[in-house]
Write an enzyme that holds these catalytic residues in place. Structure first.
Site, PDB file in Angstrom:
ATOM      1  CB  CYS A 129      -0.902  -0.028   1.232  1.00 10.28           C
ATOM      2  SG  CYS A 129      -1.798   1.504   1.533  1.00 10.28           S
ATOM      3  CB  SER A 130       1.169   4.133  -2.318  1.00 12.76           C
ATOM      4  OG  SER A 130      -0.163   4.606  -2.304  1.00 12.76           O
TER       5      SER A 130
END
Length: 115
Positions: A11-12
């Site tokens: 997840c960024s």
């Protein structure tokens, strides 16, 4: 000061939040919750620290949400918590915890409020 992050490396926002903590000189305990989901007791504690109801912490766009009919308003909080433990992908991320407080890193800078 002990700091924990419930982290998903794919997840960024989670990666950005972890990087932000490290830039501030904090080396948090990293819990990759997809492989090590929280217990019911721990998730309940986190919800209390976030001042959130279980449904508020749920990622409603995930297929597990739709496939398990988790939008059903008749489901109890315990059922929603169990679903998040059984399908940790449903837990909003990242979550940073320290000193009895927690914040979701969306945006990542929001976690600075509790440091």
């Amino acid at each position: 000061m002990a700091v924990e992050i419930f982290h998903n490396p794919r997840c960024s926002k989670s990666r950005q939040t972890l990087a932000l903590l490290q830039e501030k000189g904090i080396d948090p305990d990293v819990t990759e919750y997809l492989t090590s989901p929280p217990t019911k007791e721990r998730l309940t504690e986190i919800l209390e620290m976030l001042h959130m109801q279980p449904r508020e912490l749920m990622r409603k766009g995930e297929s597990e949400y739709k496939d398990n009919n988790l939008g059903d308003p008749a489901l109890s909080d315990d059922a929603v918590i169990k679903a998040m433990i059984d399908h940790p992908k449903l837990i909003e991320r990242p979550i940073v915890i320290t000193n009895g407080k927690a914040r979701i890193g969306r945006p990542p800078e929001s976690v600075l409020e509790i440091l």
